[in-house]
Scaffold this motif. Structure first.
Motif, PDB file in Angstrom:
ATOM      1  N   GLU A 231      -1.966   3.440   5.832  1.00  0.00           N
ATOM      2  CA  GLU A 231      -1.499   4.283   4.728  1.00  0.00           C
ATOM      3  C   GLU A 231      -1.168   5.694   5.217  1.00  0.00           C
ATOM      4  O   GLU A 231      -0.132   6.267   4.842  1.00  0.00           O
ATOM      5  CB  GLU A 231      -2.536   4.340   3.614  1.00  0.00           C
ATOM      6  N   ALA A 232      -2.028   6.263   6.069  1.00  0.00           N
ATOM      7  CA  ALA A 232      -1.752   7.595   6.606  1.00  0.00           C
ATOM      8  C   ALA A 232      -0.462   7.597   7.422  1.00  0.00           C
ATOM      9  O   ALA A 232       0.352   8.526   7.336  1.00  0.00           O
ATOM     10  CB  ALA A 232      -2.932   8.062   7.463  1.00  0.00           C
ATOM     11  N   ARG A 235       2.646   7.391   5.216  1.00  0.00           N
ATOM     12  CA  ARG A 235       2.921   8.649   4.535  1.00  0.00           C
ATOM     13  C   ARG A 235       3.479   9.715   5.480  1.00  0.00           C
ATOM     14  O   ARG A 235       4.161  10.643   5.050  1.00  0.00           O
ATOM     15  CB  ARG A 235       1.655   9.156   3.846  1.00  0.00           C
ATOM     16  N   PRO A 239      10.248   6.228   5.069  1.00  0.00           N
ATOM     17  CA  PRO A 239       9.955   4.933   4.443  1.00  0.00           C
ATOM     18  C   PRO A 239      10.416   3.750   5.280  1.00  0.00           C
ATOM     19  O   PRO A 239       9.774   2.697   5.281  1.00  0.00           O
ATOM     20  CB  PRO A 239      10.689   5.010   3.107  1.00  0.00           C
ATOM     21  N   LEU A 391       2.632   1.533  -2.495  1.00  0.00           N
ATOM     22  CA  LEU A 391       3.514   2.596  -2.011  1.00  0.00           C
ATOM     23  C   LEU A 391       4.933   2.431  -2.537  1.00  0.00           C
ATOM     24  O   LEU A 391       5.624   3.420  -2.814  1.00  0.00           O
ATOM     25  CB  LEU A 391       3.497   2.621  -0.485  1.00  0.00           C
ATOM     26  N   GLU A 394       4.971   3.907  -5.889  1.00  0.00           N
ATOM     27  CA  GLU A 394       4.876   5.366  -5.813  1.00  0.00           C
ATOM     28  C   GLU A 394       6.178   6.002  -5.325  1.00  0.00           C
ATOM     29  O   GLU A 394       6.630   7.020  -5.875  1.00  0.00           O
ATOM     30  CB  GLU A 394       3.721   5.752  -4.886  1.00  0.00           C
ATOM     31  N   TYR A 395       6.802   5.401  -4.283  1.00  0.00           N
ATOM     32  CA  TYR A 395       8.005   5.973  -3.684  1.00  0.00           C
ATOM     33  C   TYR A 395       9.272   5.581  -4.432  1.00  0.00           C
ATOM     34  O   TYR A 395      10.314   6.223  -4.278  1.00  0.00           O
ATOM     35  CB  TYR A 395       8.141   5.524  -2.232  1.00  0.00           C
ATOM     36  N   VAL A 399       8.586   0.497   1.471  1.00  0.00           N
ATOM     37  CA  VAL A 399       8.047   1.256   2.606  1.00  0.00           C
ATOM     38  C   VAL A 399       7.712   0.257   3.703  1.00  0.00           C
ATOM     39  O   VAL A 399       6.743  -0.498   3.606  1.00  0.00           O
ATOM     40  CB  VAL A 399       6.800   2.059   2.190  1.00  0.00           C
TER      41      VAL A 399
END
Length: 516
Positions: A231-232, A235, A239, A391, A394-395, A399
């Protein structure tokens, strides 16, 4: 562990004869020690998801090996080799394990059988050269079709004979049962079983036991920690590495370009030794930097295939343990450190300490990033999918790097004999070696679940680098450019003139020129 009884081959071969060019179908019976069911291991889940995305072209994942048996040692008879094959299946539970299809709301599982019979093809040849050719033809034929995962044993086998002696054993493995390292374990064990009648102590664990450990609480905690790294990294990176198509896709859509370079083998070893990193890290960094430069990114994200065999108990386990890791490299950070004076003067030549950050300035951070990727490559793919979906929501877009790297060499060779190229001095041997570089497009496919897949192997004293890419994002000329640019980047770095990081896009563009 007691040695299991060996089942006799179902067919009595002495009653059958055929001439070269024909084949004899037979079977070999086997009898293991136990049965059982378990969830798929995380490595199996990972390859199963890839198989489903690639179907019906999932024969792409089949793993083939040819074991020569006429080169040395005592002659191998058909009966003895079939007996060795039975013992191999009994020794490694993965070869007796098949897929249990998933229920409508669940994941598939695996089922271990204790007894059964494996079909084997016997192919006579007239002499050793003909036998070698027949073995390669059988390898191609047995690899060309997808496995019937619930019904078929995960091993296909053939024996090539000259007279009454076996000259080659051909094995084709389902990727659910084995990865590349496991395939080499099987070849080693079959050789020992043929030559000595024993392959030593059995593996320390089994796929079923590993699956149960991974799905227990301790395994899930480890998987959650790995996904925190993912996840880090997601981010911190774009993407995707290839956001927009740039060309009309070819038909077939996916092309494989391949470069075979003696110079690259020598240069990778020299750069790795000079900077205290592995050759795999040099190649991974070059791949990441060129992709980022070509697409205009300041951060690269690449998914290296990680073997996951550092634990002693897993070294000889026949199973699919490899999973994707996430390698994230901030090219801009290397340039900032260079501007602050942190990357200059590391002993790799005057060119490295002057002006802009250069390719080799990326290697220290890349080494650390690679280690992080390797440590975070054991996780549940179902949970990984859930992370991707979260993700995506969210995006507002998918991703996924769609950029893979697979160093398929089991070991790295030492620097070839001879004087190492010295930074700042002419490197005539590298220049001469580059004249022997060969390039071609050996394969095309209709469907691959990625946009950029780089594979590293060896061919004699050369490195063979294959790039399979989606031609909507990397047309054939761009595939060729990436491979020649990688050679140029690493060879010039070995010779003491690593290209500046801002110049890598221009290096890609120049590589599309008049190279063969």
């Amino acid at each position: 562990m007691a040695e299991p009884a060996v089942a006799e081959p179902v067919t009595t071969l002495t009653e059958k004869t055929c001439s070269a060019g024909e084949t004899i179908p037979t079977e070999v019976g086997f009898r293991g020690e136990r049965t059982g069911t378990a969830p798929l291991t995380w490595g199996q889940r990972a390859i199963w998801h890839a198989i489903r995305r690639t179907a019906p072209n999932d024969h792409y994942f089949n793993i083939g090996r040819v074991l020569p048996l006429a080169d040395r040692g005592r002659p191998a008879t058909v009966a003895a080799t079939l007996d060795a094959l039975a013992r191999l299946i009994e020794r490694h539970e993965a070869l007796r394990t098949r897929l249990v299809p998933a229920a409508a709301d669940g994941e598939p599982a695996q089922c271990l059988a204790d007894t059964g019979a494996l079909p084997v093809t016997i192919a006579p040849a007239t002499g050793l050269p003909e036998a070698a050719a027949e073995a390669e033809a059988l390898l191609d034929g047995l690899s060309a079709t997808r496995f019937d995962y619930p019904a078929e044993w995960p091993l296909r086998a053939a024996l090539v004979t000259v007279g009454d002696r076996v000259t080659h054993a051909v094995l084709v493995l389902c990727h659910l049962a084995a990865d590349g390292h496991a395939a080499e374990v099987l070849v080693r064990d079959l050789r020992l079983l043929v030559r000595r009648g024993s392959a030593g102590r059995p593996p320390a664990t089994t796929p079923l036991d590993l699956a149960r450990d991974q799905h227990a609480e301790r395994g899930r905690r480890r998987g959650a920690a790995a996904l925190a790294h993912w996840e880090a990294g997601f981010r911190a990176a774009p993407p995707t590495m290839f956001p927009e198509p740039c060309a009309e896709p070819r038909s077939p859509r996916f092309w494989t370009g391949r470069i075979v370079s003696p110079a690259l083998a020598r240069a990778v070893a020299a750069v790795a030794a000079a900077h205290g990193v592995s050759g795999s890290t040099v190649l991974l960094t070059a791949s990441a930097a060129l992709v980022a430069a070509g697409e205009g990114h300041r951060t690269a994200a690449v998914m290296p295939i990680v073997g996951n065999r550092t634990a002693e108990a897993l070294r000889d386990l026949v199973s699919t343990l490899s999973q994707d890791g996430l390698f994230v490299l901030d090219l801009a950070a290397a340039e900032r450190k260079h501007d602050d004076g942190e990357g200059a003067g590391d002993g790799a030549g005057e060119a490295e300490g002057a002006g802009e950050a250069r390719f080799t300035d990326l290697l220290p951070a890349a080494h650390r990033a690679a280690l992080r990727a390797y440590r975070a490559a054991v996780y549940d793919p179902v949970e990984w999918d859930a992370l991707g979906e979260r993700l995506h929501t969210e995006y507002g877009r998918e991703v996924h790097p769609y950029c893979c790297f697979n160093d398929m060499r089991l070991v790295e060779r030492p620097v070839p004999e001879g004087p190492r190229p010295t930074p700042g001095e002419p490197a005539e041997e590298l220049t001469e070696a580059r004249r022997r570089t060969a390039f071609g497009f050996p394969a095309t496919q209709d469907r691959v679940a990625c946009r950029y897949c780089l594979h590293i192997t060896e061919e004699g004293g050369a490195l063979a680098v294959s790039l399979t890419a989606d031609t909507a994002y990397l047309p054939p000329e761009a595939i060729r450019a990436h491979l020649y640019a990688m050679e140029e980047l690493i060879v010039t770095s070995a010779a003491g003139s690593p290209p500046p990081v801002p110049d890598l896009r221009a290096l890609l563009e120049s590589a599309e020129g008049d190279r063969p």
